[in-house]
Scaffold this motif. Structure first.
Motif, mmCIF file in Angstrom:
data_model
loop_
_atom_site.group_PDB
_atom_site.id
_atom_site.type_symbol
_atom_site.label_atom_id
_atom_site.label_comp_id
_atom_site.label_asym_id
_atom_site.label_seq_id
_atom_site.Cartn_x
_atom_site.Cartn_y
_atom_site.Cartn_z
ATOM 1 N N LEU A 71 0.823 -1.209 0.000
ATOM 2 C CA LEU A 71 0.000 0.000 0.000
ATOM 3 C C LEU A 71 0.856 1.258 0.000
ATOM 4 O O LEU A 71 0.334 2.355 -0.196
ATOM 5 N N ILE A 194 -11.918 4.045 3.259
ATOM 6 C CA ILE A 194 -10.507 3.845 3.595
ATOM 7 C C ILE A 194 -10.271 2.377 3.975
ATOM 8 O O ILE A 194 -9.257 1.781 3.620
ATOM 9 N N ARG A 197 -9.480 -0.496 1.213
ATOM 10 C CA ARG A 197 -8.153 -0.782 0.675
ATOM 11 C C ARG A 197 -7.493 -1.927 1.443
ATOM 12 O O ARG A 197 -6.703 -2.685 0.889
ATOM 13 N N HIS A 223 -9.452 -0.868 -5.688
ATOM 14 C CA HIS A 223 -8.226 -1.055 -4.904
ATOM 15 C C HIS A 223 -7.503 -2.326 -5.329
ATOM 16 O O HIS A 223 -6.286 -2.338 -5.495
ATOM 17 N N PRO B 383 -11.415 10.654 0.437
ATOM 18 C CA PRO B 383 -11.383 9.282 0.953
ATOM 19 C C PRO B 383 -10.801 8.280 -0.037
ATOM 20 O O PRO B 383 -10.361 7.222 0.346
ATOM 21 N N GLU B 384 -10.807 8.598 -1.338
ATOM 22 C CA GLU B 384 -10.266 7.678 -2.334
ATOM 23 C C GLU B 384 -8.762 7.573 -2.145
ATOM 24 O O GLU B 384 -8.055 8.568 -2.133
ATOM 25 N N ILE B 385 -8.316 6.373 -2.039
ATOM 26 C CA ILE B 385 -6.901 6.191 -1.719
ATOM 27 C C ILE B 385 -5.999 6.648 -2.846
ATOM 28 O O ILE B 385 -4.910 7.165 -2.618
ATOM 29 N N GLU B 386 -6.483 6.524 -4.086
ATOM 30 C CA GLU B 386 -5.616 6.914 -5.204
ATOM 31 C C GLU B 386 -5.259 8.387 -5.161
ATOM 32 O O GLU B 386 -4.223 8.792 -5.638
ATOM 33 N N ARG B 388 -4.955 10.231 -2.512
ATOM 34 C CA ARG B 388 -4.525 10.683 -1.204
ATOM 35 C C ARG B 388 -3.229 9.968 -0.815
ATOM 36 O O ARG B 388 -3.238 8.912 -0.214
ATOM 37 N N GLU B 394 -5.933 7.880 8.552
ATOM 38 C CA GLU B 394 -5.604 6.711 9.353
ATOM 39 C C GLU B 394 -4.806 7.120 10.585
ATOM 40 O O GLU B 394 -5.086 6.698 11.699
#
Lengths: 401, 401
Positions: A71, A194, A197, A223, B383-386, B388, B394
C-alpha cells in the motif's frame, strides 16, 4: 507528529509542497491537525484495547501481514486485532468476498456458497462486517471450519451493525476481527472507503458477488486492481440492478467471470497446487460412436421406416458400411427393424428407465468388411465447418430431391 | 458434378488429395456421391419451391447477402427464401440472437426483450426457428415492427417445429424465412450444425442469450468468432445450468458481457452512429456538496448531539469553515440544532416524503470567511486512496482518543 505538536513545519516539507500545482494552505491544515492532536490519547487507546481483549499489531511484528506493505504511503500504522486466529497466517491463502449490503436472496446465497467453498478448500475469507454479502460469506466460512477475517471501519470493540454481535463473537473464536481504528471509534462514510483498501490488500484476490453500479464493493474492486490483485465478478440476472456493477466489471474486462469458489481459487491459486477442474460438457453414449455410424444413426427415420439403400444415400456412407453400422446400432438398442424397414427405437425405454443397462453401452464398432474399406472417422467429413473444407453436405442437400 | 456423373475423377484432383497425410479412399467416396446424385432432382426442387411461394437466391443476385462470401469454400450454393423482406437489405444491420431451445423463463424473457429492443432501434434479428430463445427473439422483433430472418435447417416449406406455423407465417409477412436446403428436406442433427454457420455469417454479431455448456448456440458462437464477428453473451444466475455456456464464454474472454440490446448495438454498431449511452451511477443530492461540507456532514452524529468544536476535530476541518458548513447544512435540511448540539435530521421527512422539495436542494456553498481560508476541495485529502498519498485519516484515527 513533532511538527504538529510544535506547530512548525520542517522547511524542506514546505518547499516540496510548494512545488505542487495548487499548494495547500499548510498553516490552516497544521492548525486542524493540532486541534485533533489535542483530542488524541494513545495511552488510553492501548488500555481500552487491552481491556476488551484486542491486540495491536504493527509492522515488523511476526503477525504483521507483509502484503500490506504494497500500500506504500497508505499502509496503516498499525492494526487492532481481536480473535484467536493469527492474522498473517490466515491471510496467506485468502480471498476477499465483497458485495452489496442490500444483497438479494441470490447474492446472499452465492456469498454463503463461496464462504463454504473457499473455507472447505482451506482458503480464508476476508470481508467487511456488513449485512448482506459480507455477513453471508463469513457465516458460510465459519460453517465450513476455516478462519475468517472481518475488517471493520470502526473500533474492534464497536459492534456495527449491532445485530452482528453473535457473528463477530463467532469470528473472534474461529478467526479474527481487525481494524485500523483505535477502540471506541465509530464508523463514518469515509472510514468505510478507507477500510476497503485493507480488504483488497490483505487478500490474494477479490470477488464481487453482487454490486449495484454505485457500490462500496466496486471501490474495493478498484483497490484490488490498483494493487495488481486478481479481480473476479459473479454474474447474475441482467434484470437485477444488484448485479449491474458486476456486469459492468465484466463488460469492461476488468474482472474475470467467476461462477463458483473453484473458479476463484483457480484465479488466485498457485499453478499446479490449486488448479480447479474445468467444467466439462456432459458426454452422451452417442458421442462414442464413430463418425460413419453417427451419420447412419442420423439418417434412420424416427417414424415409418427406411431400407438400407435409402439410409446409405441419406447418410452419405457406402452401402456395406451402412449395413454393418445398422447391425451394430440395432445390437446396442439405438434402432429397430420393422416391416417398413429400420427406424429409431423409442428413447423412453432405453434411456430413461435403464440408464446404466447394457442397451446404453456404445455399440461395438462395426467389423470392417475385408471386401469394403469403410473410411476411417477422420477421413470423413464431419458436421463441424472448421474441419470440413468441402461443402459436400450443403451441395448434397441442395441437389437432393 | 461432372466427375460424379461419369464416376471418373480428374487426375489433378487425385494427385492433390494423395498429398494429404491420410489420403481418403476416393473411389468409395465417389460411389457414395454417385448414389446420392441418382436421388437428386433439381428441376423438381425449383418447381416445388415456386409452388410454395419461395424464391431461390444465388450469388450475384441483387438479393444475395455478400457477407456470406466470407465463408469461403463453405459458402452455400444458394438460399431458398420465403417472405416479403429483402434478405440482403434486412441483414445489413442485423444481430443473431441465439440460445437454448430449452430456455428458462428468464432466457425467453431476455430473448424477447432483445428482439424488441433491436427491432425498435432498426436492427434485424437473425435466428433459427426453434422453441425457446429463437422463437422468443423473433416474436419480440415482430412485435416491434422490424423484419426478422428465420434460418431453417430444413426446407422452407417444412414447418419444424410444427407448432411454430403461425410464427413462421408472421415472419413471412414481415420478414423472411430462409434455408439452404431445397423444399421438402427434413432437419437432421448435422443440418442444424451446418445451418449455424449461416446465422453467424449473415449478421454483424451474435449474442448468446442462454446456453448450457453443451449447446448448439455455442456452435454458432464458434462460427461467429472464426468469421471475426462480434460475440456477446448474456449473463444469468450462476445457479442456472442454462447460463453456464454464456459464463464460460465470458470467463474465457471470448464474448463480451451484454446486458441489454443497447449493449449489443454498442458492440456491433458504427461508431458515432449507434453508440449506446453508458449506464450511469445515480447521483444523490449529497454528491453536490463540496468536500469540507461533506466531511462536516459525516462528522455530525445521528443521535445525541455535538458542538461545533468537536465536529471540527472529527471532520478535520477548520473551526470557521465548520461553522459556515453547519449553517449551510442546517438551511438545506440535512442537520438540526438541539439543546445537546448539532445532529442529523431524520431522513424520512426530508428524503422520502418531499424528494423534490427545496429541503433537498444542495445547500449553498459556505461563504468563505476572509479571516479563515477554507481549503479548496481539491487540496483536501479525499477518501479515495488513489488521490490521497498521505495517510492523514488513518494516522488521525490511530491517535484519536
Amino acid at each position: 507528529m513533532e511538527a504538529i505538536r510544535t506547530r512548525t513545519l520542517p522547511p524542506e516539507f514546505i518547499a516540496r509542497e510548494a512545488q505542487q500545482e495548487r499548494p495547500p494552505d499548510l498553516t490552516s491544515r497544521l492548525n486542524t491537525w493540532y486541534a485533533r492532536l489535542a483530542a488524541a490519547n494513545p495511552a488510553a487507546d492501548i488500555e481500552a484495547g487491552e481491556s476488551c481483549g484486542a491486540r495491536l499489531i504493527i509492522p515488523d511484528d511476526p503477525e504483521w501481514p507483509t502484503q500490506l506493505d504494497q500500500l506504500g504511503m497508505s499502509r496503516p500504522l498499525g492494526l487492532w486485532a481481536h480473535g484467536t486466529a493469527d492474522l498473517r497466517f490466515s491471510c496467506l491463502k485468502s480471498v476477499a468476498v465483497v458485495g452489496a449490503r442490500a444483497a438479494t436472496s441470490y447474492g446472499s446465497h452465492v456469498a454463503a456458497e463461496f464462504g463454504i467453498g473457499l473455507s472447505e478448500s482451506g482458503w480464508t475469507v476476508v470481508s467487511g462486517g456488513a449485512f448482506g454479502v459480507d455477513g453471508a460469506a463469513h457465516k458460510g466460512a465459519l460453517a465450513a471450519g476455516s478462519p475468517t477475517v472481518v475488517v471493520l471501519a470502526c473500533g474492534v470493540d464497536v459492534c456495527y451493525p449491532s445485530s452482528h454481535d453473535t457473528l463477530f463473537a463467532a469470528v473472534r473464536k474461529q478467526g479474527v476481527v481487525i481494524s485500523e481504528c483505535p477502540p471506541g471509534v465509530h464508523p463514518t462514510r469515509a472510514r468505510f472507503l478507507i477500510r476497503n483498501r485493507l480488504i483488497a490488500a490483505l487478500s490474494r484476490g477479490t470477488v464481487v458477488v453482487e454490486a449495484a453500479v454505485r457500490s462500496g464493493a466496486l471501490n474495493t474492486a478498484t483497490h484490488a486492481l490498483s494493487l495488481n490483485r486478481h479481480l473476479g465478478a459473479v454474474p447474475g440476472p441482467i434484470t437485477s440492478s444488484m448485479s449491474a456493477g458486476c456486469h459492468r466489471l465484466l463488460r469492461e474486462r476488468k474482472a474475470v467471470c467467476v461462477t463458483s469458489p473453484e473458479d476463484m481459487i483457480d484465479l488466485v491459486g498457485v499453478l499446479g497446487e490449486d488448479l480447479a477442474s474445468q467444467t466439462r460438457a456432459p458426454i452422451f453414449p452417442r458421442d462414442k460412436l464413430n463418425e460413419p455410424t453417427k451419420r447412419v444413426l442420423d439418417a434412420v427415420p424416427a417414424r415409418g421406416g427406411a431400407g438400407p439403400a435409402s439410409i446409405a444415400v441419406a447418410a452419405g456412407v457406402g452401402l456395406d458400411a451402412t449395413l454393418s453400422a445398422l447391425g451394430g446400432l440395432a445390437a446396442a438398442g439405438y434402432i429397430e427393424r420393422t416391416t417398413n424397414g429400420w427406424r429409431l427405437r423409442k428413447q423412453t425405454t432405453a434411456y430413461r428407465k435403464a440408464p446404466d443397462s447394457a442397451a446404453l453401452a456404445p455399440p461395438p464398432t462395426p467389423e470392417p468388411d475385408p471386401t469394403d474399406t469403410p473410411p476411417a472417422p477422420d477421413d470423413f467429413p464431419t458436421p463441424e465447418i472448421e474441419r470440413r473444407p468441402h461443402t459436400v453436405s450443403e451441395r448434397d442437400d441442395f441437389l437432393r430431391g
